[in-house]
Design a protein around this motif. Structure first.
Motif, PDB file in Angstrom:
ATOM      1  N   LYS A 298      52.266  55.249  50.086  1.00 36.95           N
ATOM      2  CA  LYS A 298      51.542  56.409  49.543  1.00 36.95           C
ATOM      3  C   LYS A 298      50.041  56.121  49.406  1.00 36.95           C
ATOM      4  CE  LYS A 298      51.662  59.654  45.654  1.00 36.95           C
ATOM      5  NZ  LYS A 298      52.380  60.006  44.403  1.00 36.95           N
ATOM      6  N   LYS A 299      49.718  54.889  49.048  1.00 31.96           N
ATOM      7  CA  LYS A 299      48.301  54.499  48.902  1.00 31.96           C
ATOM      8  C   LYS A 299      47.549  54.715  50.220  1.00 31.96           C
ATOM      9  CE  LYS A 299      46.882  50.140  49.057  1.00 31.96           C
ATOM     10  NZ  LYS A 299      46.686  48.715  48.720  1.00 31.96           N
ATOM     11  N   TYR A 300      48.235  54.424  51.332  1.00 35.33           N
ATOM     12  CA  TYR A 300      47.631  54.599  52.655  1.00 35.33           C
ATOM     13  C   TYR A 300      47.616  56.070  53.069  1.00 35.33           C
ATOM     14  CZ  TYR A 300      47.803  49.546  53.360  1.00 35.33           C
ATOM     15  OH  TYR A 300      47.610  48.184  53.245  1.00 35.33           O
ATOM     16  N   THR A 301      48.758  56.746  52.889  1.00 37.52           N
ATOM     17  CA  THR A 301      48.854  58.127  53.386  1.00 37.52           C
ATOM     18  C   THR A 301      47.870  59.054  52.684  1.00 37.52           C
ATOM     19  OG1 THR A 301      50.675  58.695  51.874  1.00 37.52           O
ATOM     20  CG2 THR A 301      51.273  57.847  54.059  1.00 37.52           C
TER      21      THR A 301
ATOM     22  N   LEU B 155      60.580  62.015  54.588  1.00 41.23           N
ATOM     23  CA  LEU B 155      59.969  60.829  53.973  1.00 41.23           C
ATOM     24  C   LEU B 155      58.604  61.173  53.379  1.00 41.23           C
ATOM     25  CD1 LEU B 155      59.817  57.654  53.628  1.00 41.23           C
ATOM     26  CD2 LEU B 155      58.660  57.634  55.851  1.00 41.23           C
ATOM     27  N   ILE B 156      57.844  62.003  54.095  1.00 38.72           N
ATOM     28  CA  ILE B 156      56.480  62.345  53.676  1.00 38.72           C
ATOM     29  C   ILE B 156      56.514  63.603  52.809  1.00 38.72           C
ATOM     30  CG2 ILE B 156      54.126  62.862  54.455  1.00 38.72           C
ATOM     31  CD1 ILE B 156      55.120  60.036  55.261  1.00 38.72           C
ATOM     32  N   LYS B 157      56.226  63.407  51.520  1.00 38.37           N
ATOM     33  CA  LYS B 157      56.239  64.502  50.550  1.00 38.37           C
ATOM     34  C   LYS B 157      54.823  65.038  50.348  1.00 38.37           C
ATOM     35  CE  LYS B 157      60.565  63.351  49.510  1.00 38.37           C
ATOM     36  NZ  LYS B 157      61.690  64.067  50.106  1.00 38.37           N
ATOM     37  N   GLU B 158      54.748  66.171  49.678  1.00 42.66           N
ATOM     38  CA  GLU B 158      53.452  66.819  49.432  1.00 42.66           C
ATOM     39  C   GLU B 158      52.487  65.894  48.701  1.00 42.66           C
ATOM     40  OE1 GLU B 158      51.673  70.860  47.292  1.00 42.66           O
ATOM     41  OE2 GLU B 158      53.720  70.208  46.883  1.00 42.66           O
ATOM     42  N   ASP B 159      52.982  65.124  47.734  1.00 40.90           N
ATOM     43  CA  ASP B 159      52.083  64.270  46.932  1.00 40.90           C
ATOM     44  C   ASP B 159      51.611  63.030  47.684  1.00 40.90           C
ATOM     45  OD1 ASP B 159      54.405  62.769  46.963  1.00 40.90           O
ATOM     46  OD2 ASP B 159      54.500  62.461  44.792  1.00 40.90           O
ATOM     47  N   MET B 160      52.040  62.886  48.954  1.00 41.80           N
ATOM     48  CA  MET B 160      51.605  61.754  49.782  1.00 41.80           C
ATOM     49  C   MET B 160      50.523  62.146  50.785  1.00 41.80           C
ATOM     50  SD  MET B 160      55.383  60.136  50.563  1.00 41.80           S
ATOM     51  CE  MET B 160      54.822  58.690  51.478  1.00 41.80           C
ATOM     52  N   VAL B 161      50.140  63.426  50.767  1.00 39.15           N
ATOM     53  CA  VAL B 161      49.220  63.954  51.783  1.00 39.15           C
ATOM     54  C   VAL B 161      47.921  64.411  51.141  1.00 39.15           C
ATOM     55  CG1 VAL B 161      48.923  65.703  53.582  1.00 39.15           C
ATOM     56  CG2 VAL B 161      51.175  64.689  53.211  1.00 39.15           C
ATOM     57  N   LYS B 162      46.813  63.995  51.744  1.00 40.77           N
ATOM     58  CA  LYS B 162      45.495  64.398  51.264  1.00 40.77           C
ATOM     59  C   LYS B 162      45.220  65.854  51.622  1.00 40.77           C
ATOM     60  CE  LYS B 162      41.679  62.792  53.390  1.00 40.77           C
ATOM     61  NZ  LYS B 162      40.609  61.842  53.754  1.00 40.77           N
ATOM     62  N   GLU B 163      44.574  66.577  50.745  1.00 38.16           N
ATOM     63  CA  GLU B 163      44.170  67.960  51.009  1.00 38.16           C
ATOM     64  C   GLU B 163      43.320  68.008  52.277  1.00 38.16           C
ATOM     65  OE1 GLU B 163      44.389  71.921  50.047  1.00 38.16           O
ATOM     66  OE2 GLU B 163      44.986  70.454  48.531  1.00 38.16           O
TER      67      GLU B 163
ATOM     68  N   ASP C  31      58.113  66.838  54.925  1.00 37.07           N
ATOM     69  CA  ASP C  31      58.620  68.031  54.226  1.00 37.07           C
ATOM     70  C   ASP C  31      57.678  69.189  54.566  1.00 37.07           C
ATOM     71  OD1 ASP C  31      59.533  69.988  52.521  1.00 37.07           O
ATOM     72  OD2 ASP C  31      59.601  68.709  50.744  1.00 37.07           O
ATOM     73  N   PHE C  32      57.954  69.821  55.702  1.00 33.55           N
ATOM     74  CA  PHE C  32      57.039  70.795  56.306  1.00 33.55           C
ATOM     75  C   PHE C  32      56.643  71.917  55.344  1.00 33.55           C
ATOM     76  CE2 PHE C  32      56.171  74.681  58.728  1.00 33.55           C
ATOM     77  CZ  PHE C  32      55.234  74.249  59.649  1.00 33.55           C
ATOM     78  N   GLU C  33      57.622  72.542  54.706  1.00 29.96           N
ATOM     79  CA  GLU C  33      57.338  73.699  53.842  1.00 29.96           C
ATOM     80  C   GLU C  33      56.448  73.320  52.669  1.00 29.96           C
ATOM     81  OE1 GLU C  33      57.874  76.828  54.476  1.00 29.96           O
ATOM     82  OE2 GLU C  33      58.859  76.294  56.351  1.00 29.96           O
ATOM     83  N   ALA C  34      56.654  72.124  52.124  1.00 25.40           N
ATOM     84  CA  ALA C  34      55.852  71.680  50.982  1.00 25.40           C
ATOM     85  C   ALA C  34      54.449  71.232  51.393  1.00 25.40           C
ATOM     86  CB  ALA C  34      56.567  70.541  50.260  1.00 25.40           C
ATOM     87  N   VAL C  35      54.350  70.646  52.600  1.00 25.24           N
ATOM     88  CA  VAL C  35      53.082  70.039  53.032  1.00 25.24           C
ATOM     89  C   VAL C  35      52.169  71.028  53.749  1.00 25.24           C
ATOM     90  CG1 VAL C  35      52.113  68.291  54.610  1.00 25.24           C
ATOM     91  CG2 VAL C  35      54.026  67.693  53.117  1.00 25.24           C
ATOM     92  N   LYS C  36      52.742  72.048  54.400  1.00 21.51           N
ATOM     93  CA  LYS C  36      51.950  72.864  55.338  1.00 21.51           C
ATOM     94  C   LYS C  36      50.749  73.552  54.705  1.00 21.51           C
ATOM     95  CE  LYS C  36      54.662  77.141  55.187  1.00 21.51           C
ATOM     96  NZ  LYS C  36      55.426  78.122  55.961  1.00 21.51           N
TER      97      LYS C  36
END
Length: 291
Positions: A200-203, A218-226, A247-252
Protein backbone atom coordinates in the motif's frame (compact mmCIF):
# COMPACT_ATOMS: atom_id res chain seq x y z
CA UNK A 1 -14.07 12.89 -10.30
CA UNK A 2 -17.26 10.92 -10.74
CA UNK A 3 -18.39 10.67 -14.32
CA UNK A 4 -15.13 11.99 -15.77
CA UNK A 5 -12.92 8.93 -15.42
CA UNK A 6 -11.43 7.75 -18.72
CA UNK A 7 -12.11 4.09 -19.43
CA UNK A 8 -9.08 2.66 -21.24
CA UNK A 9 -10.98 0.64 -23.82
CA UNK A 10 -8.65 -2.10 -25.03
CA UNK A 11 -11.41 -3.77 -27.01
CA UNK A 12 -12.05 -0.73 -29.24
CA UNK A 13 -8.35 -0.02 -29.76
CA UNK A 14 -7.72 -3.69 -30.56
CA UNK A 15 -10.35 -3.64 -33.27
CA UNK A 16 -8.64 -0.63 -34.82
CA UNK A 17 -5.19 -2.29 -34.67
CA UNK A 18 -6.52 -5.54 -36.12
CA UNK A 19 -8.19 -3.75 -39.01
CA UNK A 20 -4.85 -2.13 -39.92
CA UNK A 21 -3.07 -5.49 -39.67
CA UNK A 22 -5.72 -7.08 -41.91
CA UNK A 23 -5.33 -4.35 -44.55
CA UNK A 24 -1.54 -4.68 -44.55
CA UNK A 25 -1.72 -8.47 -44.94
CA UNK A 26 -4.23 -8.11 -47.78
CA UNK A 27 -1.78 -5.78 -49.55
CA UNK A 28 0.92 -8.48 -49.40
CA UNK A 29 -1.44 -11.18 -50.64
CA UNK A 30 -2.51 -8.88 -53.50
CA UNK A 31 1.17 -8.87 -54.57
CA UNK A 32 1.09 -12.67 -54.76
CA UNK A 33 2.89 -13.26 -51.45
CA UNK A 34 1.93 -15.98 -48.96
CA UNK A 35 -0.03 -15.40 -45.75
CA UNK A 36 1.84 -14.83 -42.48
CA UNK A 37 1.92 -18.06 -40.44
CA UNK A 38 1.90 -18.65 -36.67
CA UNK A 39 2.48 -22.12 -35.22
CA UNK A 40 0.69 -22.61 -31.89
CA UNK A 41 1.76 -25.47 -29.64
CA UNK A 42 -0.54 -26.62 -26.84
CA UNK A 43 0.52 -29.42 -24.49
CA UNK A 44 -2.33 -31.04 -22.56
CA UNK A 45 -5.87 -29.81 -21.99
CA UNK A 46 -5.61 -27.10 -19.32
CA UNK A 47 -9.07 -25.44 -19.70
CA UNK A 48 -7.93 -21.76 -19.61
CA UNK A 49 -5.11 -22.58 -22.05
CA UNK A 50 -7.53 -24.25 -24.46
CA UNK A 51 -9.69 -21.10 -24.40
CA UNK A 52 -6.69 -18.77 -24.87
CA UNK A 53 -5.41 -20.81 -27.81
CA UNK A 54 -8.85 -20.82 -29.43
CA UNK A 55 -9.10 -17.03 -29.04
CA UNK A 56 -5.62 -16.45 -30.43
CA UNK A 57 -6.26 -18.67 -33.45
CA UNK A 58 -9.60 -16.97 -34.12
CA UNK A 59 -7.91 -13.55 -33.97
CA UNK A 60 -5.27 -14.80 -36.44
CA UNK A 61 -7.93 -16.06 -38.81
CA UNK A 62 -9.82 -12.75 -38.66
CA UNK A 63 -6.80 -10.70 -39.81
CA UNK A 64 -5.48 -13.17 -42.39
CA UNK A 65 -2.73 -14.89 -40.41
CA UNK A 66 -2.61 -18.64 -40.98
CA UNK A 67 -2.43 -20.51 -37.67
CA UNK A 68 -1.21 -24.08 -37.32
CA UNK A 69 -2.23 -25.91 -34.14
CA UNK A 70 -0.02 -28.63 -32.69
CA UNK A 71 -2.07 -30.07 -29.83
CA UNK A 72 0.11 -32.56 -27.97
CA UNK A 73 -0.98 -34.93 -25.20
CA UNK A 74 -0.24 -34.06 -21.57
CA UNK A 75 2.33 -36.86 -21.26
CA UNK A 76 4.48 -35.46 -24.11
CA UNK A 77 8.10 -35.40 -22.89
CA UNK A 78 10.64 -32.61 -23.26
CA UNK A 79 12.61 -34.25 -26.07
CA UNK A 80 9.44 -34.74 -28.15
CA UNK A 81 8.47 -31.09 -27.68
CA UNK A 82 11.99 -29.87 -28.51
CA UNK A 83 11.97 -32.01 -31.67
CA UNK A 84 8.74 -30.31 -32.81
CA UNK A 85 10.15 -26.85 -32.05
CA UNK A 86 13.31 -27.65 -34.06
CA UNK A 87 11.11 -28.64 -37.03
CA UNK A 88 9.12 -25.40 -36.75
CA UNK A 89 12.32 -23.33 -36.45
CA UNK A 90 13.47 -24.86 -39.75
CA UNK A 91 10.23 -24.23 -41.67
CA UNK A 92 10.69 -21.13 -43.85
CA UNK A 93 6.94 -20.58 -44.14
CA UNK A 94 6.41 -20.48 -40.35
CA UNK A 95 7.01 -16.90 -39.15
CA UNK A 96 6.19 -17.22 -35.46
CA UNK A 97 6.10 -19.96 -32.82
CA UNK A 98 3.96 -19.74 -29.71
CA UNK A 99 4.11 -22.43 -27.02
CA UNK A 100 1.13 -21.87 -24.74
CA UNK A 101 2.04 -21.48 -21.07
CA UNK A 102 1.81 -22.89 -18.48
CA UNK A 103 3.35 -26.17 -19.57
CA UNK A 104 2.77 -29.43 -17.68
CA UNK A 105 5.00 -29.58 -14.59
CA UNK A 106 7.26 -32.29 -16.01
CA UNK A 107 8.39 -29.99 -18.88
CA UNK A 108 10.89 -27.26 -17.87
CA UNK A 109 9.70 -23.94 -19.30
CA UNK A 110 13.28 -22.60 -19.56
CA UNK A 111 14.38 -25.36 -21.94
CA UNK A 112 11.40 -24.73 -24.20
CA UNK A 113 11.88 -20.94 -24.29
CA UNK A 114 15.58 -21.37 -25.14
CA UNK A 115 14.73 -23.79 -27.97
CA UNK A 116 12.54 -21.34 -29.91
CA UNK A 117 14.44 -19.28 -32.48
CA UNK A 118 14.62 -15.64 -31.27
CA UNK A 119 13.50 -14.64 -34.79
CA UNK A 120 10.27 -16.64 -34.35
CA UNK A 121 9.76 -15.96 -30.63
CA UNK A 122 6.60 -13.85 -30.97
CA UNK A 123 5.94 -14.20 -27.22
CA UNK A 124 9.18 -12.28 -26.61
CA UNK A 125 10.44 -14.60 -23.85
CA UNK A 126 13.75 -15.77 -25.34
CA UNK A 127 16.76 -14.28 -23.48
CA UNK A 128 17.86 -12.52 -26.69
CA UNK A 129 14.54 -10.66 -26.92
CA UNK A 130 14.42 -9.98 -23.17
CA UNK A 131 18.00 -8.71 -23.43
CA UNK A 132 17.08 -6.35 -26.25
CA UNK A 133 14.26 -4.99 -24.12
CA UNK A 134 16.57 -4.45 -21.13
CA UNK A 135 19.21 -2.87 -23.37
CA UNK A 136 16.76 -0.54 -25.16
CA UNK A 137 17.75 -2.19 -28.42
CA UNK A 138 15.29 -2.07 -31.31
CA UNK A 139 14.54 -5.14 -33.37
CA UNK A 140 13.48 -7.65 -30.71
CA UNK A 141 10.02 -8.87 -29.81
CA UNK A 142 8.44 -7.25 -26.75
CA UNK A 143 6.32 -9.67 -24.67
CA UNK A 144 2.68 -9.34 -25.63
CA UNK A 145 1.02 -8.06 -22.44
CA UNK A 146 3.65 -5.35 -21.76
CA UNK A 147 3.48 -4.31 -25.44
CA UNK A 148 -0.33 -4.22 -25.29
CA UNK A 149 -0.26 -2.02 -22.18
CA UNK A 150 2.29 0.30 -23.79
CA UNK A 151 0.13 0.70 -26.91
CA UNK A 152 -2.97 1.36 -24.79
CA UNK A 153 -1.25 4.08 -22.74
CA UNK A 154 0.18 5.67 -25.90
CA UNK A 155 -3.24 5.69 -27.56
CA UNK A 156 -4.75 7.58 -24.63
CA UNK A 157 -1.73 9.94 -24.58
CA UNK A 158 -0.71 9.00 -21.06
CA UNK A 159 2.84 10.27 -20.73
CA UNK A 160 5.19 8.03 -18.76
CA UNK A 161 8.25 10.27 -18.69
CA UNK A 162 9.23 10.98 -15.09
CA UNK A 163 6.05 9.36 -13.73
CA UNK A 164 6.06 7.00 -10.77
CA UNK A 165 4.96 3.62 -12.12
CA UNK A 166 4.21 0.87 -9.60
CA UNK A 167 3.83 -2.69 -10.88
CA UNK A 168 2.27 -5.19 -8.47
CA UNK A 169 3.45 -8.64 -9.54
CA UNK A 170 6.98 -9.58 -10.58
CA UNK A 171 6.17 -12.49 -12.89
CA UNK A 172 8.22 -13.55 -15.90
CA UNK A 173 5.39 -12.99 -18.38
CA UNK A 174 4.24 -9.50 -17.32
CA UNK A 175 5.86 -7.84 -14.31
CA UNK A 176 9.56 -8.15 -15.13
CA UNK A 177 9.45 -7.33 -18.86
CA UNK A 178 6.92 -4.57 -18.20
CA UNK A 179 9.27 -2.94 -15.69
CA UNK A 180 12.01 -2.86 -18.37
CA UNK A 181 9.61 -1.37 -20.93
CA UNK A 182 8.43 1.32 -18.48
CA UNK A 183 12.10 2.21 -17.83
CA UNK A 184 12.54 2.47 -21.61
CA UNK A 185 9.70 5.02 -21.53
CA UNK A 186 11.65 7.01 -18.88
CA UNK A 187 9.31 6.25 -15.99
CA UNK A 188 10.51 5.71 -12.41
CA UNK A 189 9.55 2.11 -11.70
CA UNK A 190 8.85 0.17 -8.51
CA UNK A 191 7.98 -3.54 -8.64
CA UNK A 192 6.08 -5.07 -5.72
CA UNK A 193 5.83 -8.81 -5.12
CA UNK A 194 4.84 -11.38 -2.53
CA UNK A 195 7.75 -10.41 -0.25
CA UNK A 196 7.13 -6.64 -0.39
CA UNK A 197 6.59 -5.49 3.19
CA UNK A 198 3.98 -2.78 2.59
CA UNK A 199 2.45 -2.79 -0.89
CA UNK A 200 0.00 0.00 0.00
CA UNK A 201 2.90 2.37 0.76
CA UNK A 202 4.03 1.96 -2.86
CA UNK A 203 0.62 1.95 -4.56
CA UNK A 204 -0.41 5.21 -2.88
CA UNK A 205 2.60 6.92 -4.51
CA UNK A 206 1.83 5.60 -8.00
CA UNK A 207 0.96 7.97 -10.84
CA UNK A 208 0.41 4.79 -12.89
CA UNK A 209 -0.54 1.64 -11.00
CA UNK A 210 -0.39 -1.69 -12.85
CA UNK A 211 -1.50 -4.89 -11.13
CA UNK A 212 -0.71 -8.34 -12.54
CA UNK A 213 -1.22 -10.87 -9.75
CA UNK A 214 -4.43 -12.76 -10.52
CA UNK A 215 -5.67 -12.06 -6.96
CA UNK A 216 -9.28 -10.85 -7.26
CA UNK A 217 -9.83 -7.31 -5.92
CA UNK A 218 -6.37 -7.12 -4.35
CA UNK A 219 -6.25 -3.38 -5.12
CA UNK A 220 -8.80 -1.52 -2.98
CA UNK A 221 -9.88 2.11 -3.15
CA UNK A 222 -7.70 3.10 -0.17
CA UNK A 223 -4.60 1.82 -2.03
CA UNK A 224 -4.99 4.19 -5.00
CA UNK A 225 -3.89 7.80 -5.22
CA UNK A 226 -6.47 10.35 -6.40
CA UNK A 227 -6.03 10.92 -10.14
CA UNK A 228 -3.88 7.81 -10.76
CA UNK A 229 -3.98 5.77 -13.96
CA UNK A 230 -4.91 2.19 -13.06
CA UNK A 231 -4.15 -0.75 -15.36
CA UNK A 232 -5.59 -4.11 -14.35
CA UNK A 233 -3.89 -7.12 -15.91
CA UNK A 234 -5.35 -9.75 -13.58
CA UNK A 235 -8.31 -11.89 -14.54
CA UNK A 236 -9.98 -14.42 -12.26
CA UNK A 237 -13.21 -16.37 -12.41
CA UNK A 238 -15.09 -16.21 -9.10
CA UNK A 239 -18.35 -18.11 -9.33
CA UNK A 240 -19.94 -16.87 -12.55
CA UNK A 241 -18.14 -13.51 -12.43
CA UNK A 242 -14.94 -12.40 -14.13
CA UNK A 243 -12.95 -10.20 -11.72
CA UNK A 244 -9.72 -8.28 -12.06
CA UNK A 245 -7.04 -7.47 -9.49
CA UNK A 246 -8.67 -4.06 -8.98
CA UNK A 247 -11.97 -3.37 -7.24
CA UNK A 248 -13.17 -1.54 -10.35
CA UNK A 249 -16.43 -0.06 -9.00
CA UNK A 250 -14.75 1.32 -5.89
CA UNK A 251 -11.62 2.62 -7.65
CA UNK A 252 -13.01 4.01 -10.92
CA UNK A 253 -14.25 7.34 -9.54
CA UNK A 254 -10.93 7.99 -7.84
CA UNK A 255 -8.81 7.24 -10.91
CA UNK A 256 -8.02 9.57 -13.80
CA UNK A 257 -8.17 6.53 -16.10
CA UNK A 258 -8.74 2.80 -15.60
CA UNK A 259 -8.94 -0.40 -17.63
CA UNK A 260 -12.06 -2.56 -17.37
CA UNK A 261 -11.95 -6.35 -16.87
CA UNK A 262 -12.76 -7.85 -19.30
CA UNK A 263 -12.21 -5.55 -22.28
CA UNK A 264 -9.04 -3.77 -21.18
CA UNK A 265 -5.63 -5.44 -21.30
CA UNK A 266 -6.80 -8.86 -22.56
CA UNK A 267 -7.69 -7.84 -26.13
CA UNK A 268 -4.51 -5.75 -26.32
CA UNK A 269 -2.37 -8.78 -25.44
CA UNK A 270 -3.81 -10.73 -28.37
CA UNK A 271 -3.39 -7.74 -30.71
CA UNK A 272 0.25 -7.45 -29.63
CA UNK A 273 0.74 -11.11 -30.55
CA UNK A 274 -0.67 -10.38 -34.02
CA UNK A 275 1.66 -7.36 -34.36
CA UNK A 276 4.68 -9.45 -33.35
CA UNK A 277 3.70 -12.15 -35.86
CA UNK A 278 3.34 -9.52 -38.58
CA UNK A 279 6.77 -8.13 -37.63
CA UNK A 280 8.30 -11.63 -37.94
CA UNK A 281 6.58 -12.09 -41.31
CA UNK A 282 7.88 -8.76 -42.65
CA UNK A 283 11.42 -9.74 -41.69
CA UNK A 284 11.00 -13.10 -43.39
CA UNK A 285 9.86 -11.42 -46.60
CA UNK A 286 12.94 -9.21 -46.70
CA UNK A 287 13.47 -5.49 -47.16
CA UNK A 288 12.04 -5.33 -50.68
CA UNK A 289 8.56 -6.11 -49.27
CA UNK A 290 8.58 -3.74 -46.29
CA UNK A 291 5.57 -1.36 -46.07
Amino acid sequence: MEGSTIILDGKALSENIRQKIKEEIQSYIAKGLRQPCLAVVLVGDDPPSVVYVRNKRKACENVGIKSLLYHLPYNTNLSELLELIAELNAKEDVDGILVQLPLPKHIPMEDVILAISPKKDVDGFHPENMGRLLGRLEGGFIPCTPLGIDLLLKHYQIDLKGKDVVIVGAGFIVGRPLSALMLWRDATVSVCHIHTKDIKKYTLEADILISATGVPHLIKEDMVKEGAVVVDVGISKVGDKILGDVDFEAVKNKAYAITPVPGGVGPMTVSALLLNTLQAYRRNLGKEHQP
